[in-house]
Design a protein around this motif. Structure first.
Motif, PDB file in Angstrom:
ATOM      1  N   HIS A 295      20.395 -16.291   0.800  1.00  0.00           N
ATOM      2  CA  HIS A 295      20.190 -15.498  -0.417  1.00  0.00           C
ATOM      3  C   HIS A 295      19.087 -14.449  -0.308  1.00  0.00           C
ATOM      4  N   GLY A 296      18.386 -14.345   0.820  1.00  0.00           N
ATOM      5  CA  GLY A 296      17.228 -13.463   0.837  1.00  0.00           C
ATOM      6  C   GLY A 296      17.016 -12.720   2.136  1.00  0.00           C
ATOM      7  N   THR A 297      15.949 -11.949   2.153  1.00  0.00           N
ATOM      8  CA  THR A 297      15.515 -11.207   3.334  1.00  0.00           C
ATOM      9  C   THR A 297      14.012 -11.376   3.501  1.00  0.00           C
ATOM     10  N   VAL A 298      13.540 -11.194   4.738  1.00  0.00           N
ATOM     11  CA  VAL A 298      12.104 -11.151   5.026  1.00  0.00           C
ATOM     12  C   VAL A 298      11.787  -9.774   5.591  1.00  0.00           C
ATOM     13  N   GLY A 299      10.574  -9.303   5.332  1.00  0.00           N
ATOM     14  CA  GLY A 299      10.200  -7.979   5.803  1.00  0.00           C
ATOM     15  C   GLY A 299       8.728  -7.857   6.104  1.00  0.00           C
ATOM     16  N   VAL A 300       8.410  -6.843   6.898  1.00  0.00           N
ATOM     17  CA  VAL A 300       7.024  -6.484   7.204  1.00  0.00           C
ATOM     18  C   VAL A 300       6.853  -5.003   6.910  1.00  0.00           C
ATOM     19  N   GLN A 301       5.799  -4.672   6.142  1.00  0.00           N
ATOM     20  CA  GLN A 301       5.493  -3.291   5.808  1.00  0.00           C
ATOM     21  C   GLN A 301       4.105  -2.932   6.330  1.00  0.00           C
ATOM     22  N   ALA A 302       3.940  -1.691   6.754  1.00  0.00           N
ATOM     23  CA  ALA A 302       2.637  -1.169   7.172  1.00  0.00           C
ATOM     24  C   ALA A 302       2.486   0.236   6.615  1.00  0.00           C
ATOM     25  N   GLY A 303       1.367   0.497   5.927  1.00  0.00           N
ATOM     26  CA  GLY A 303       1.153   1.798   5.316  1.00  0.00           C
ATOM     27  C   GLY A 303      -0.267   2.292   5.502  1.00  0.00           C
TER      28      GLY A 303
ATOM     29  N   ASP B 200       6.646 -10.255   3.447  1.00  0.00           N
ATOM     30  CA  ASP B 200       7.202 -10.738   2.186  1.00  0.00           C
ATOM     31  C   ASP B 200       8.535 -11.433   2.379  1.00  0.00           C
ATOM     32  N   LEU B 201       8.843 -12.288   1.440  1.00  0.00           N
ATOM     33  CA  LEU B 201      10.147 -12.931   1.309  1.00  0.00           C
ATOM     34  C   LEU B 201      10.715 -12.509  -0.028  1.00  0.00           C
ATOM     35  N   ARG B 202      11.918 -11.942  -0.008  1.00  0.00           N
ATOM     36  CA  ARG B 202      12.569 -11.469  -1.224  1.00  0.00           C
ATOM     37  C   ARG B 202      13.920 -12.160  -1.339  1.00  0.00           C
ATOM     38  N   ALA B 203      14.227 -12.713  -2.494  1.00  0.00           N
ATOM     39  CA  ALA B 203      15.467 -13.475  -2.614  1.00  0.00           C
ATOM     40  C   ALA B 203      16.015 -13.427  -4.034  1.00  0.00           C
TER      41      ALA B 203
ATOM     42  N   GLY C 238      15.603 -13.219  -9.359  1.00  0.00           N
ATOM     43  CA  GLY C 238      14.835 -13.805  -8.260  1.00  0.00           C
ATOM     44  C   GLY C 238      13.457 -13.191  -8.210  1.00  0.00           C
ATOM     45  N   GLY C 239      13.048 -12.774  -7.013  1.00  0.00           N
ATOM     46  CA  GLY C 239      11.745 -12.152  -6.916  1.00  0.00           C
ATOM     47  C   GLY C 239      11.238 -12.040  -5.495  1.00  0.00           C
ATOM     48  N   GLU C 240       9.969 -11.694  -5.398  1.00  0.00           N
ATOM     49  CA  GLU C 240       9.304 -11.472  -4.123  1.00  0.00           C
ATOM     50  C   GLU C 240       8.030 -12.304  -4.050  1.00  0.00           C
ATOM     51  N   LEU C 241       7.826 -12.949  -2.906  1.00  0.00           N
ATOM     52  CA  LEU C 241       6.581 -13.643  -2.596  1.00  0.00           C
ATOM     53  C   LEU C 241       5.993 -12.942  -1.380  1.00  0.00           C
ATOM     54  N   ALA C 242       4.758 -12.433  -1.496  1.00  0.00           N
ATOM     55  CA  ALA C 242       4.199 -11.614  -0.430  1.00  0.00           C
ATOM     56  C   ALA C 242       2.719 -11.896  -0.235  1.00  0.00           C
ATOM     57  N   GLY C 243       2.251 -11.573   0.960  1.00  0.00           N
ATOM     58  CA  GLY C 243       0.829 -11.646   1.282  1.00  0.00           C
ATOM     59  C   GLY C 243       0.487 -10.527   2.230  1.00  0.00           C
ATOM     60  N   GLY C 244      -0.762 -10.071   2.187  1.00  0.00           N
ATOM     61  CA  GLY C 244      -1.106  -8.945   3.039  1.00  0.00           C
ATOM     62  C   GLY C 244      -2.593  -8.758   3.250  1.00  0.00           C
ATOM     63  N   LEU C 245      -2.882  -7.737   4.023  1.00  0.00           N
ATOM     64  CA  LEU C 245      -4.236  -7.344   4.397  1.00  0.00           C
ATOM     65  C   LEU C 245      -4.425  -5.877   4.062  1.00  0.00           C
TER      66      LEU C 245
ATOM     67  N   GLY D 241     -14.914   0.580   3.964  1.00  0.00           N
ATOM     68  CA  GLY D 241     -15.944  -0.443   4.056  1.00  0.00           C
ATOM     69  C   GLY D 241     -15.583  -1.762   3.410  1.00  0.00           C
ATOM     70  N   ASP D 242     -14.325  -1.923   3.003  1.00  0.00           N
ATOM     71  CA  ASP D 242     -13.893  -3.146   2.319  1.00  0.00           C
ATOM     72  C   ASP D 242     -12.625  -3.664   2.992  1.00  0.00           C
ATOM     73  N   THR D 243     -12.607  -4.948   3.311  1.00  0.00           N
ATOM     74  CA  THR D 243     -11.430  -5.587   3.883  1.00  0.00           C
ATOM     75  C   THR D 243     -11.081  -6.799   3.038  1.00  0.00           C
ATOM     76  N   GLY D 244      -9.838  -6.896   2.643  1.00  0.00           N
ATOM     77  CA  GLY D 244      -9.425  -8.001   1.786  1.00  0.00           C
ATOM     78  C   GLY D 244      -8.050  -8.511   2.131  1.00  0.00           C
ATOM     79  N   ILE D 245      -7.765  -9.725   1.673  1.00  0.00           N
ATOM     80  CA  ILE D 245      -6.438 -10.307   1.790  1.00  0.00           C
ATOM     81  C   ILE D 245      -5.926 -10.589   0.381  1.00  0.00           C
ATOM     82  N   TYR D 246      -4.623 -10.604   0.216  1.00  0.00           N
ATOM     83  CA  TYR D 246      -4.074 -10.833  -1.112  1.00  0.00           C
ATOM     84  C   TYR D 246      -2.763 -11.595  -1.020  1.00  0.00           C
ATOM     85  N   GLY D 247      -2.406 -12.205  -2.121  1.00  0.00           N
ATOM     86  CA  GLY D 247      -1.111 -12.829  -2.295  1.00  0.00           C
ATOM     87  C   GLY D 247      -0.538 -12.385  -3.620  1.00  0.00           C
ATOM     88  N   GLN D 248       0.771 -12.263  -3.723  1.00  0.00           N
ATOM     89  CA  GLN D 248       1.379 -11.812  -4.968  1.00  0.00           C
ATOM     90  C   GLN D 248       2.750 -12.432  -5.166  1.00  0.00           C
TER      91      GLN D 248
END
Length: 212
Positions: free
Chosen positions: A69-77, A88-91, A105-112, A117-124
């Motif tokens: 039912h879903g796809t996985v992906g990697v994004q870089a910007g 992310d996992l989207r389904a 459905g929806g998307e579950l994602a995490g990133g950097l 001067g600021d570095t962070g990680i996130y989940g959504q």
């Protein structure tokens, strides 16, 4: 004393902006397709250009099917010297079926995110609705909308939250080539991405109702 109070009062808006500014505002990430899977065995490569408060920035995405039912992906910007990397996992969890199927459905994602001067990680998590319909001659229309929430932790703050709103659409010219646009707002900072997607591999049937 009065001079000090006036100075502090004048600096207060700037201090507030500094406290709540997040490098995530400079990233250009988003959703570029509906919640359902691609055609059997297909993968995709997308190249997009984002526009927002920090100017223009490029984005690349690769995706593949995951499960039934879903796809996985990697994004870089990259935007204004701020680099973002997301997985992310989207389904689609359930759908209406028929000639005009709507997926829930929806998307579950995490990133950097790093830069300035600021570095962070996130989940959504972004619950969403989407549809995709056959337009004939190997073409299709798709659209999606989502409303979610992101939690970020960085070297400058323990954690912070931000609401996410997105809406977008895609038109496929053929089973391989399509064009997509996504409007994304994170904590009141919006950006628009427009670009092309190329699908390759596979050779099985299309996932679009009525498609081949």
């Amino acid at each position: 004393m009065k001079t000090t109070v006036r100075t502090l009062a004048a600096l207060l808006p700037l201090l507030c902006l500094a406290a709540f500014a997040r490098p995530a505002h400079g990233q250009y990430l988003g959703q570029f397709g509906p919640l359902n899977r691609m055609g059997d065995g297909q993968k995709s490569l997308g190249l997009y250009l984002g526009s927002g408060p920090v100017g223009l920035g490029p984005l690349a995405e690769v995706r593949a099917n995951y499960g039934s039912h879903g796809t996985v992906g990697v994004q870089a910007g990259l935007a204004d010297k701020i680099f973002a990397l997301q997985g992310d996992l989207r389904a689609g969890i359930m759908g209406t079926g028929g000639d005009f199927p709507v997926e829930l459905g929806g998307e579950l994602a995490g990133g950097l995110v790093t830069g300035g001067g600021d570095t962070g990680i996130y989940g959504q998590l972004v619950p969403a609705l989407s549809f995709e319909v056959d337009a004939g001659s190997g073409q299709s229309w798709a659209g999606w909308a989502g409303l979610g929430y992101r939690v970020t932790a960085s070297n400058k703050r323990i954690g912070s939250g931000a609401g996410i709103f997105r809406v977008g659409g895609r038109f496929t010219f053929s089973r391989q080539l399509g064009m997509a646009a996504n409007l994304e707002d994170v904590a009141g900072s919006g950006h628009l991405l427009v670009g092309v997607e190329y699908r390759f591999g596979g050779g099985g049937a299309s996932n679009v109702p009525g498609g081949r």
